[in-house]
Design a protein around this motif. Sequence first.
Motif, PDB file in Angstrom:
ATOM      1  N   ASN A 240       0.854  -1.407   0.003  1.00 37.82           N
ATOM      2  CA  ASN A 240      -0.056  -0.069  -0.131  1.00 37.82           C
ATOM      3  C   ASN A 240       0.872   1.072   0.114  1.00 37.82           C
ATOM      4  O   ASN A 240       2.216   1.241  -0.025  1.00 37.82           O
ATOM      5  CB  ASN A 240      -0.899   0.050   1.131  1.00 37.82           C
ATOM      6  CG  ASN A 240      -0.332  -0.221   2.299  1.00 37.82           C
ATOM      7  OD1 ASN A 240       0.675   0.305   2.798  1.00 37.82           O
ATOM      8  ND2 ASN A 240      -1.049  -1.002   3.424  1.00 37.82           N
ATOM      9  N   GLU A 241       0.356   2.367   0.002  1.00 35.77           N
ATOM     10  CA  GLU A 241       1.172   3.675   0.139  1.00 35.77           C
ATOM     11  C   GLU A 241       1.992   3.683   1.061  1.00 35.77           C
ATOM     12  O   GLU A 241       3.242   4.369   0.861  1.00 35.77           O
ATOM     13  CB  GLU A 241       0.107   4.611  -0.017  1.00 35.77           C
ATOM     14  CG  GLU A 241      -0.870   4.867  -1.289  1.00 35.77           C
ATOM     15  CD  GLU A 241      -1.655   6.105  -1.379  1.00 35.77           C
ATOM     16  OE1 GLU A 241      -1.190   7.381  -1.423  1.00 35.77           O
ATOM     17  OE2 GLU A 241      -2.651   5.670  -1.139  1.00 35.77           O
ATOM     18  N   GLU A 242       1.509   3.279   2.220  1.00 31.35           N
ATOM     19  CA  GLU A 242       2.530   3.506   3.548  1.00 31.35           C
ATOM     20  C   GLU A 242       3.895   2.440   3.381  1.00 31.35           C
ATOM     21  O   GLU A 242       4.676   2.747   3.988  1.00 31.35           O
ATOM     22  CB  GLU A 242       1.676   3.244   4.786  1.00 31.35           C
ATOM     23  CG  GLU A 242       0.756   4.137   5.009  1.00 31.35           C
ATOM     24  CD  GLU A 242      -0.381   4.322   4.205  1.00 31.35           C
ATOM     25  OE1 GLU A 242      -1.129   3.388   4.225  1.00 31.35           O
ATOM     26  OE2 GLU A 242      -0.876   5.362   3.648  1.00 31.35           O
ATOM     27  N   GLY A 243       3.570   1.256   2.800  1.00 32.28           N
ATOM     28  CA  GLY A 243       4.631   0.404   2.735  1.00 32.28           C
ATOM     29  C   GLY A 243       4.411  -0.676   2.094  1.00 32.28           C
ATOM     30  O   GLY A 243       3.210  -1.071   1.727  1.00 32.28           O
ATOM     31  N   VAL A 244       5.367  -1.596   2.210  1.00 31.48           N
ATOM     32  CA  VAL A 244       5.347  -3.156   1.695  1.00 31.48           C
ATOM     33  C   VAL A 244       5.626  -3.948   2.632  1.00 31.48           C
ATOM     34  O   VAL A 244       6.608  -3.887   3.335  1.00 31.48           O
ATOM     35  CB  VAL A 244       6.010  -3.245   0.295  1.00 31.48           C
ATOM     36  CG1 VAL A 244       5.830  -4.587  -0.253  1.00 31.48           C
ATOM     37  CG2 VAL A 244       5.709  -2.102  -0.622  1.00 31.48           C
ATOM     38  N   SER A 245       4.980  -5.228   2.884  1.00 24.78           N
ATOM     39  CA  SER A 245       5.328  -6.196   3.818  1.00 24.78           C
ATOM     40  C   SER A 245       5.115  -7.594   3.479  1.00 24.78           C
ATOM     41  O   SER A 245       4.290  -7.927   2.339  1.00 24.78           O
ATOM     42  CB  SER A 245       4.578  -5.996   5.148  1.00 24.78           C
ATOM     43  OG  SER A 245       3.204  -6.117   4.946  1.00 24.78           O
ATOM     44  N   ILE A 246       5.869  -8.487   3.920  1.00 26.87           N
ATOM     45  CA  ILE A 246       5.643  -9.923   3.539  1.00 26.87           C
ATOM     46  C   ILE A 246       4.981 -10.668   4.697  1.00 26.87           C
ATOM     47  O   ILE A 246       5.512 -10.507   5.902  1.00 26.87           O
ATOM     48  CB  ILE A 246       7.118 -10.573   3.202  1.00 26.87           C
ATOM     49  CG1 ILE A 246       7.930  -9.932   2.083  1.00 26.87           C
ATOM     50  CG2 ILE A 246       7.014 -12.086   2.768  1.00 26.87           C
ATOM     51  CD1 ILE A 246       9.259 -10.158   1.563  1.00 26.87           C
ATOM     52  N   GLU A 247       3.928 -11.210   4.558  1.00 25.05           N
ATOM     53  CA  GLU A 247       3.142 -11.678   5.705  1.00 25.05           C
ATOM     54  C   GLU A 247       3.067 -13.256   5.570  1.00 25.05           C
ATOM     55  O   GLU A 247       3.191 -13.847   4.488  1.00 25.05           O
ATOM     56  CB  GLU A 247       1.667 -11.240   5.548  1.00 25.05           C
ATOM     57  CG  GLU A 247       1.590  -9.604   5.473  1.00 25.05           C
ATOM     58  CD  GLU A 247       1.729  -8.815   6.632  1.00 25.05           C
ATOM     59  OE1 GLU A 247       1.573  -9.592   7.939  1.00 25.05           O
ATOM     60  OE2 GLU A 247       2.182  -7.712   6.667  1.00 25.05           O
TER      61      GLU A 247
END
Lengths: 649, 82
Positions: free
Chosen positions: A126-133
């Motif tokens: 998303n605009e705030e960041g990227v994460s691997i879940e």
Amino acid sequence: MIGGYMGKVLQVDLSTGAIESYSLPERMLELYVGNKGLGARLLYDLLPPMTDPLSEKNVFIVTTAPLTGAGAPSSNRFNITTKSPLTGAIVNSNCGGNFGVFLKRAGYDSLIITGKASKPVYLKINEEGVSIEDASELWGLDTEKIQEKLTAGTGKLVIGPAGENLVKYAAVFSQERAAGRGGVGAVMGSKNLKAVIAGGKKRVPVAHKDKFKDACRKWRQLSREHPATGEELPRFGTSIFVNKCNATHTLPTRNFLHGSYDEADAVSGETLAEKHLIKNIGCYGCPIACGRQVQLHGKNIKGPEYETVGLFGPNLMNADLKAIIELNYQADLLGMDTISLGNTLGFVMEAREKGLIKTDLAFGKIDRLSRTLDDIAYRRGLGDDMAEGVRFLSQKYGGEEFALHVKGMELASYEPRGAVGQGLGYAIGSRGGCHIAAGYPIYLEANGPITVDPLATTGKPGLVVLNQTTMEAVSTIGCCIFSVYMFLPKALLELNARSPLISKIVRSTFLYGGNIIGKALSWPAWTLPVPAPFFMLPQVQTHAHCTGERYTLGKMMELGKRVVSMDRIFNLREGLTGADDTLPKRLTDELQRAEEPRSKVTLSKMLPKYYNFRGWTPAGVPREKTLRTLQIEEEPMLPQTAMGAASTV
Amino acid sequence: MVEVKLFASLRTVAGEKGFLTDAASVGELLREAAERYGEDFAKRLQIATVLVNGKNIAHLRWKRTRLKDGDVVSLFPPLAGG
Ligand code: SF4
């Protein structure tokens, strides 16, 4: 930065967890634009030669185009490019789901995934960041349930059990739409990547807003007023071709043994509309809305497309449309390409008749099919071999002459002995037996409103070059291939119908002019400095207003040619040769109809000319001059400095 | 007799899947169909594809193509799909 682009590419290494973003060189965007063109260039630059497609070294690329999410009709496509585990060649799978729009809303034009996660994961952007879940809980879910579980209001890219189990023709889904072909779902599965979600509120910048809006409005109007895209396609869906292909001997029947089926009407678009349709549905922002919504056991679901109907129906000697609806839905949930699947079932049925494979699958017997689909997706029993596709089966059990594939990819639902140009298209398609990579010449041979002699080889190389070049360009700028149907405008259809003489001139332009057009298309862009006629190709002008770049007809055609040759040099690097541009013996050696001596595909009469028009050698290798004219550089365009200047996300 | 088969919107407008005729040529058959189903149908017929036994009349003798007993004539509006 020119209009249409968000200006950033996101790259995620699932092995190390590194996440970064960078900008692509402007020249790369100028030459390869987006979607399949840009995907091909990125893959060529990023993938080490001869990489195993299911190894962690394979690169999975999602590209969008300037028009994606910008508000143009029928243009919200995204593309998945990778090295195909089914073929070992390039695969570019185009999809109408909403993921591309949401990826751009999150601020990215493209997504590049490398490496392999040590356990099941999903990617959140998303605009705030990227994460691997962590996706341990999601692993095993079908393509519908997983989308229900993931955050609402995002664009999603998911695989089902078939992708997890590395079925060689596993698909990727976004909403109900599939990036179906070539096993892109297996590549996601091999990376332990169950899903990607993206969301945000960013808007796509448009260079000339007023002109762009005006072009979109006029394009919508053209689309609505055209009898094919404005009425027949929305009303009857893509399966409207069942009866037409049946009448013109191009409907694959009994594993492509015949080109017509007595009970075709029972599975046609007309019958689907009459008996099952609830409403027509479309990809995001599309005025055509060719998709079907039907009801199954009280639930509203997506209905089958033409390709699925053809290959699950006549190709298996099955006239039960309800069964096709059920099987299509099941295949979607499991996450498999129904084209490869229908061919695989047909091959096994014929191999059984010939005593090559022991199974109870048989033509016309549909009660076993549902269990077989599960067996394939979960790789149980014979299903494990069937999950490898037709080429593998024929190599293991025999029957190569009726193994309907090109370069390992199973053929789409058109029997080319009824339209021989389509046979040429299949043979030379970069990703294998795909109707779209083929350039869909069948539309000007058999199933369209203006057709040349379908069995003549004369003119077909030129026709294929013209169609393929146009379609590759339109697809690269982000538009649905179906928007190209306006290429034959209503006025031309009326003119064609007015008198036999006019019709003859129109058809001769395609047939005999095909070769001239083909030759002309080997010239550089500046030789065609005219704008693309809006009433035939509104996509080009709309793209120009979006990006702010001037786009002539010549430039657009050059883009299409560049993409075809780019795919080609990728495939040659991976060890494919001109010898792979061929068809199974059933289509080249056996007559479809004994009473019609031309009802087979004589490739030797067409292939050399095709190579010549493309500026390739007789061995099918792009000449140096061609690469120079098309500005295809063999050195990587993506400099290390681009990635070196990447910022961590 | 010649069997006439109607498809897509031509079928919807006609309200049936086709009819039998003893028309001797394609031109005669098209006139009969236009009269049988009315103005809207006749207008659509102007840009319809006509196949006789699977062959486009553009590759035969156009509307002068002769018909014989057992022929199948298929009428399609301009289609898109795939
Ligand atoms: S024409 Fe059909 S496939 Fe193409 S964008 Fe529209 S709804 Fe999607």
